[in-house]
Scaffold this motif. Sequence first.
Motif, mmCIF file in Angstrom:
data_model
loop_
_atom_site.group_PDB
_atom_site.id
_atom_site.type_symbol
_atom_site.label_atom_id
_atom_site.label_comp_id
_atom_site.label_asym_id
_atom_site.label_seq_id
_atom_site.Cartn_x
_atom_site.Cartn_y
_atom_site.Cartn_z
ATOM 1 N N HIS A 176 47.627 -3.401 39.124
ATOM 2 C CA HIS A 176 46.220 -3.256 39.522
ATOM 3 C C HIS A 176 45.306 -4.161 38.691
ATOM 4 O O HIS A 176 44.132 -3.851 38.513
ATOM 5 N N HIS A 177 45.863 -5.255 38.159
ATOM 6 C CA HIS A 177 45.021 -6.221 37.440
ATOM 7 C C HIS A 177 44.598 -7.343 38.384
ATOM 8 O O HIS A 177 45.298 -7.643 39.339
ATOM 9 N N ASP A 210 52.503 -2.802 35.997
ATOM 10 C CA ASP A 210 51.252 -2.782 35.229
ATOM 11 C C ASP A 210 50.883 -4.114 34.579
ATOM 12 O O ASP A 210 50.180 -4.143 33.583
ATOM 13 N N THR A 222 48.199 1.526 37.796
ATOM 14 C CA THR A 222 49.464 1.183 38.449
ATOM 15 C C THR A 222 50.146 2.454 38.937
ATOM 16 O O THR A 222 50.801 2.450 39.980
ATOM 17 N N ASP A 233 44.568 5.522 32.125
ATOM 18 C CA ASP A 233 43.842 4.325 32.561
ATOM 19 C C ASP A 233 42.421 4.621 33.033
ATOM 20 O O ASP A 233 41.653 3.696 33.294
ATOM 21 N N ASP A 268 49.821 3.963 31.288
ATOM 22 C CA ASP A 268 50.046 3.542 32.673
ATOM 23 C C ASP A 268 51.325 2.707 32.777
ATOM 24 O O ASP A 268 52.076 2.828 33.750
#
Length: 369
Positions: A135-136, A100, A156, A198, A34
């Motif tokens: 996207h964390h 990411d 991501t 991912d 990713d």
Amino acid sequence: MEPILTEQQIALWHSLIAAARHIVITCHRGPDGDAIGSATALSSWLQRHYPEADIHIIAPNIFPDFLKWIPEAEDILIYDKHEDEVNPIIEAADLVIMCDHGELKRMATLGDAIRPLLPSGGAPEGRTRCIMIDHHLDPEPGIADLVISHPDLSSTCEVLMRVMMETSPLSHREKLVGGAGLLTQSEATSLYTGMMTDTGAFTYASNRPEIFELISILLQYGIDKDKIYRNVFFTYSHNRMKLMGYMLYVKLDVWKKAHTSVMTFTNAERRRFGILNGDTEGLVNLPLQILGMKLSVFLREDTEHPCIRVSLRSVDDFPCNEMAAEFFGGGGHKNAAGGEVWGTMDDALALVKKAVQKYMPLLKEGDNK
Ligand code: 5GP
Ligand code: MN
């Protein structure tokens, strides 16, 4: 598909990029599909739209061989190998786009090099601007001018593809039919790779229908998804296959009552099996194939520092990220998280026992049904 960007964010995206001449794209340490997929897709896409910009991708350290075939991955600069050559590029950057990851810390020494350029690191406001696409959970407050953070999305690459679609002037129909230059085949390939890796090839974090709408668009750009799968997952060395057998036969410890499995991997074993960095990828997922298993823990000695890297994987609602944050100074996603223990393997195992004890009620949930 509901938009993920506000009008304000779209305007800021355009103005930050249009004003930039020297763009640095970064990703996290230990880059995965990713990270490399989003960085390469973004770099190529920006270069097509802003041909006059000088764009570099910088990764903190090397990425695994099974990602080397990704289009343009060969152009990625590896910071910890070429620090002296890369520092002037960082110094010249007027825009940093972090892909990411949501924290400078996750870039190790590359993060240390970038921090002084940003207002949060003491630089004058506006000297170097920063965009985060990620996207964390829990992005570091105040490091980016534009934060595009969607922990609800698979990857991501999914976030990025949606950003590309929402900032594109093409009509809705043009975006859906795979024409008119929204993406090149290479960019589509990179984006698909990140979504696939991912989600463990769409076996977790991929129940939302939007991701399949996006994939249907990517396929129209001529990606070979079957080949991408083989390129990433069918690349084991003979040694790696033997290691898998050894880990499952000798090293797998199943704590049946806790629905938990634990595997440890030392540097001595790494040498014995001739295992390179990255080649332990995926081992942590295997024990979850055992009926009833809810949590898999993989502990491996770090190759550079006196610490143990911790990988956690779970099924259903078990929150690996919470366990990682509480016990291993890390984080991640609900079903895939990681962290570290500064100590010996025994220290790490003791901490895993404590963590499992604490989460026992959740792990045993449903046992009496
Ligand atoms: P892995 O087990 O593959 O090393 O990591 C799985 C996921 O956990 C990564 O995609 C990342 O989201 C997260 N992760 C791993 N290590 C760390 C860490 O040290 N800190 C944080 N915040 N997240 C981590
Ligand atoms: Mn990711």
